[in-house]
Design an enzyme around this catalytic site. Structure first.
Site, PDB file in Angstrom:
ATOM      1  N   HIS A 147      43.249  42.633  34.312  1.00  0.00           N
ATOM      2  CA  HIS A 147      41.918  42.083  34.089  1.00  0.00           C
ATOM      3  C   HIS A 147      40.901  43.172  33.787  1.00  0.00           C
ATOM      4  O   HIS A 147      41.206  44.352  33.848  1.00  0.00           O
ATOM      5  CB  HIS A 147      41.480  41.193  35.249  1.00  0.00           C
ATOM      6  CG  HIS A 147      41.310  41.913  36.558  1.00  0.00           C
ATOM      7  ND1 HIS A 147      42.355  42.436  37.282  1.00  0.00           N
ATOM      8  CD2 HIS A 147      40.194  42.204  37.276  1.00  0.00           C
ATOM      9  CE1 HIS A 147      41.908  43.000  38.382  1.00  0.00           C
ATOM     10  NE2 HIS A 147      40.580  42.881  38.410  1.00  0.00           N
ATOM     11  N   HIS A 149      38.082  44.368  35.186  1.00  0.00           N
ATOM     12  CA  HIS A 149      37.351  45.255  36.098  1.00  0.00           C
ATOM     13  C   HIS A 149      37.758  46.706  35.869  1.00  0.00           C
ATOM     14  O   HIS A 149      38.928  47.012  35.680  1.00  0.00           O
ATOM     15  CB  HIS A 149      37.591  44.856  37.563  1.00  0.00           C
ATOM     16  CG  HIS A 149      36.978  43.523  37.905  1.00  0.00           C
ATOM     17  ND1 HIS A 149      37.432  42.732  38.929  1.00  0.00           N
ATOM     18  CD2 HIS A 149      35.953  42.851  37.338  1.00  0.00           C
ATOM     19  CE1 HIS A 149      36.703  41.628  38.986  1.00  0.00           C
ATOM     20  NE2 HIS A 149      35.802  41.674  38.030  1.00  0.00           N
ATOM     21  N   ASP A 151      38.224  49.215  37.697  1.00  0.00           N
ATOM     22  CA  ASP A 151      39.233  49.861  38.536  1.00  0.00           C
ATOM     23  C   ASP A 151      40.648  49.422  38.146  1.00  0.00           C
ATOM     24  O   ASP A 151      41.622  49.812  38.782  1.00  0.00           O
ATOM     25  CB  ASP A 151      38.951  49.654  40.038  1.00  0.00           C
ATOM     26  CG  ASP A 151      38.930  48.198  40.451  1.00  0.00           C
ATOM     27  OD1 ASP A 151      38.643  47.342  39.604  1.00  0.00           O
ATOM     28  OD2 ASP A 151      39.206  47.908  41.628  1.00  0.00           O
ATOM     29  N   HIS A 152      40.779  48.607  37.096  1.00  0.00           N
ATOM     30  CA  HIS A 152      42.092  48.260  36.552  1.00  0.00           C
ATOM     31  C   HIS A 152      42.218  48.645  35.080  1.00  0.00           C
ATOM     32  O   HIS A 152      43.294  48.980  34.609  1.00  0.00           O
ATOM     33  CB  HIS A 152      42.358  46.761  36.710  1.00  0.00           C
ATOM     34  CG  HIS A 152      42.446  46.350  38.149  1.00  0.00           C
ATOM     35  ND1 HIS A 152      43.627  46.122  38.800  1.00  0.00           N
ATOM     36  CD2 HIS A 152      41.466  46.202  39.086  1.00  0.00           C
ATOM     37  CE1 HIS A 152      43.387  45.832  40.062  1.00  0.00           C
ATOM     38  NE2 HIS A 152      42.084  45.867  40.264  1.00  0.00           N
ATOM     39  N   HIS A 204      40.056  35.134  39.823  1.00  0.00           N
ATOM     40  CA  HIS A 204      39.377  36.390  40.144  1.00  0.00           C
ATOM     41  C   HIS A 204      38.480  36.762  38.964  1.00  0.00           C
ATOM     42  O   HIS A 204      37.317  37.105  39.136  1.00  0.00           O
ATOM     43  CB  HIS A 204      40.431  37.454  40.409  1.00  0.00           C
ATOM     44  CG  HIS A 204      39.881  38.785  40.807  1.00  0.00           C
ATOM     45  ND1 HIS A 204      39.251  38.994  42.010  1.00  0.00           N
ATOM     46  CD2 HIS A 204      39.858  39.984  40.166  1.00  0.00           C
ATOM     47  CE1 HIS A 204      38.860  40.264  42.083  1.00  0.00           C
ATOM     48  NE2 HIS A 204      39.217  40.878  40.980  1.00  0.00           N
ATOM     49  N   ASP A 228      44.835  41.683  40.854  1.00  0.00           N
ATOM     50  CA  ASP A 228      44.003  41.229  41.967  1.00  0.00           C
ATOM     51  C   ASP A 228      44.159  39.732  42.232  1.00  0.00           C
ATOM     52  O   ASP A 228      43.260  39.087  42.770  1.00  0.00           O
ATOM     53  CB  ASP A 228      42.522  41.540  41.700  1.00  0.00           C
ATOM     54  CG  ASP A 228      42.200  43.004  42.001  1.00  0.00           C
ATOM     55  OD1 ASP A 228      43.120  43.736  42.424  1.00  0.00           O
ATOM     56  OD2 ASP A 228      41.051  43.414  41.804  1.00  0.00           O
ATOM     57  N   HIS A 266      46.352  46.688  45.026  1.00  0.00           N
ATOM     58  CA  HIS A 266      45.628  47.437  46.060  1.00  0.00           C
ATOM     59  C   HIS A 266      46.440  47.598  47.344  1.00  0.00           C
ATOM     60  O   HIS A 266      47.289  46.768  47.648  1.00  0.00           O
ATOM     61  CB  HIS A 266      44.313  46.740  46.421  1.00  0.00           C
ATOM     62  CG  HIS A 266      43.332  46.726  45.313  1.00  0.00           C
ATOM     63  ND1 HIS A 266      42.530  47.787  45.016  1.00  0.00           N
ATOM     64  CD2 HIS A 266      43.047  45.774  44.397  1.00  0.00           C
ATOM     65  CE1 HIS A 266      41.776  47.504  43.973  1.00  0.00           C
ATOM     66  NE2 HIS A 266      42.072  46.284  43.576  1.00  0.00           N
TER      67      HIS A 266
END
Ligand SMILES: *[C@@H]1O[C@H](CO)[C@@H](O)[C@H](O)[C@H]1NC(C)=O
Ligand SMILES: *[C@@H]1O[C@H](CO)[C@@H](O)[C@H](O)[C@H]1NC(C)=O
Ligand SMILES: CC(=O)N[C@H]1CO[C@H](CO)[C@@H](O)[C@@H]1O
Length: 360
Positions: A147, A149, A151-152, A204, A228, A266
Site C-alpha cells: 500500500h 504509506h 513506511d511501505h 487499511h 498492514d 511490522h
C-alpha cells in the site's frame, strides 16, 4: 465535528503552507526538532478531526515524505544493523529474507535460488534493501507494494533508479510511487519460477493488496505477505474503510490454507498478544504463543513467520465468528441481525478496544 470537504481542504492547505515555512526557516535547529516532535505526536493521535488532518498531510503532501525520510534517518542511527535479528527461511528453491527496517517494520526479499531472480515486498528503506540484494548477489526483478504509506512504499523510486528493469506492482487506487504494473484482485505475478497471487484487501487503505507466494510453485507451504492487513495477533487500523470492508479482507486471509506462513509488515507481536490476552483472557493458544514470543523478543529475534492456523486460534481480528470472543466482549447477535453485519460489529469493537489499548 462534521466539516464539509472543502473546509477540510482549506485547513490542510493552510496547515501545509505554514508547515513548509517553518521547515525551511528552522531546518536542523532545536526548533526543528521541537517541530518534528509535535508532528510525530499529531500523527499518532487517533481523535477524528485532528487525526484526519494529520493523515491527509501524511498521505497526500510532501510533508509526509519528509516525515518518512526523517524516520528512516533516525532509525538507521538508532539501529545500525536493524531493529531485530532475522534468519532467512529456505523452502526448497526459495529463500525468504526478512529485512528489519525503520523501528519495527519489515521488508521481505524473496529469492528464486535457481535463477537468482528476486522480488522485494514493501522496500521502506532502499539502502537496507540494496545492501541485502548485494549480499545475496541477486537481481531485483519486482517490487510488490502492499500500500501507499511511506513506511511501505518509500523506497520504490530509489530502487527503481538502481534497477531500471524492475517492475513495481500494486493497486492503482493507492497512490503508489513508481507503479508500473497495476493489479486487480487475484492477478498472478511471475518472478523467475516463483508464482504469486495478489489479493485486493481494502480497509487499511483503499487499495491495499496482499501477496501470496504459491506453495505449489515451490513444492512447500504458501507464504502470505500481508502488509498492514494482518499482523501476528493483530490487524491494521481502518484508515480508509469501514468494518464491513475490513472484514471481507480478513475473511480472504482466513480462507487460505491453514499451513500458509504469515509474513506481516511490522514487529508488533508482543503488544498484540498482550492486547489479545485482555479481550480473551481464557485463550490457551494465545497464552502459549505469548510465552514463545516473549522468549524470542528477549533475544530480539524476529517473530515471523506464524501460520494462518495459529492466527485463527488467537488473533482476535480473525475470530469475529468465535462465541468465546462474543462472550468476552459482551456482544450478542440481535434477532434478525445479519451474521456478516454482526461480525463486522464485533470486529469494530475489537478494533476500538485496540485503538484505546495503544494508539496503533
Ligand atoms: C462500508 O463501505 C462500503 C464500501 O465503501 C459500502 O458499500 C458499505 O455500505 C459501507 N457499510 C457501512 C455499514 O457503512
Ligand atoms: C475465564 O475463566 C474463568 C475461570 O474458568 C471464568 O470465571 C471467567 O468467566 C472466564 N472469562 C471469560 C471472559 O470467559
Ligand atoms: C505503521 C507504521 O508506521 N509502523 C512503524 C514503521 O516504522 C516507523 C518509523 O520507525 C514507525 O514510527 C511506525 O510506527
Amino acid at each position: 465535528m462534521a466539516l464539509p470537504d472543502w473546509s477540510m481542504f482549506l485547513v490542510c492547505f493552510a496547515a501545509c503552507s505554514g508547515v513548509f515555512c517553518l521547515c525551511f526557516r528552522y531546518r536542523g535547529t532545536r526548533r526543528s526538532r521541537w517541530f518534528w516532535g509535535v508532528v510525530s505526536r499529531v500523527m499518532s493521535r487517533t481523535e477524528k478531526p485532528l487525526f484526519r488532518i494529520a493523515y491527509t498531510l501524511y498521505t497526500r503532501t510532501k510533508l509526509g515524505y519528509m516525515f518518512y525520510k526523517r524516520q528512516v534517518r533516525k532509525a538507521r542511527e538508532r539501529f545500525p544493523s536493524g531493529h531485530s535479528t532475522v534468519q532467512p527461511t529456505t523452502i526448497n528453491n526459495v529463500k525468504i529474507v526478512p529485512i528489519p527496517v525503520l523501528t519495527d517494520n519489515y521488508s521481505y526479499l524473496i529469492i528464486d535460488t535457481t535463477s537468482n531472480a528476486a522480488a522485494v515486498v514493501d522496500p521502506a528503506d532502499p539502502e537496507m534493501v540494496q545492501a541485502c540484494l548485494e549480499q545475496e548477489g541477486v537481481t531485483l526483478e519486482a517490487i510488490l507494494c502492499t500500500h501507499k504509506h511511506w513506511d511501505h512504499s518509500g523506497g520504490n523510486k530509489g530502487l527503481k533508479r538502481l534497477h531500471s528493469s524492475c517492475r513495481v506492482y500494486g493497486n492503482a487506487m493507492d497512490n503508489i510511487p513508481g507503479l508500473t504494473n497495476p493489479l486487480s484482485d487475484k492477478d498472478s505475478i511471475e518472478i523467475g519460477r516463483l508464482r504469486f497471487q495478489a489479493f485486493f484487501t481494502p480497509g487499511h487503505t483503499v487499495g491495499h493488496m496482499v501477496y501470496l507466494l504459491d506453495g505449489k510453485s515451490i513444492d512447500g507451504p504458501s507464504s502470505l505477505f500481508s502488509g498492514d492487513l494482518v499482523f501476528l495477533s493483530g490487524c491494521g487500523r481502518m484508515f480508509e474503510g469501514n468494518a464491513t470492508t475490513m472484514l471481507a479482507s480478513l475473511d480472504a486471509v482466513a480462507a487460505l490454507a491453514d499451513e500458509t506462513l504469515l509474513w506481516p509488515g511490522h514487529e508488533y507481536a508482543e503488544d498484540n498478544l498482550m492486547f489479545a490476552a485482555e479481550v480473551e483472557p481464557n485463550n490457551t493458544a494465545q497464552k502459549n504463543k505469548f510465552q514463545q514470543v516473549l522468549q524470542q523478543r528477549e533475544g530480539n529475534m524476529c517473530t515471523c513467520p506464524s501460520t494462518i492456523r495459529e492466527e485463527k486460534e488467537y488473533n482476535p481480528f480473525l475470530r469475529s465468528h468465535s462465541t468465546e470472543l462474543h462472550q468476552a466482549l459482551g456482544l450478542q447477535q440481535e434477532i434478525e441481525e445479519d451474521w456478516i453485519k454482526f461480525r463486522a460489529r464485533v470486529l469494530e469493537e475489537v478494533r476500538r478496544r485496540k485503538d484505546a489499548f495503544k494508539g496503533r
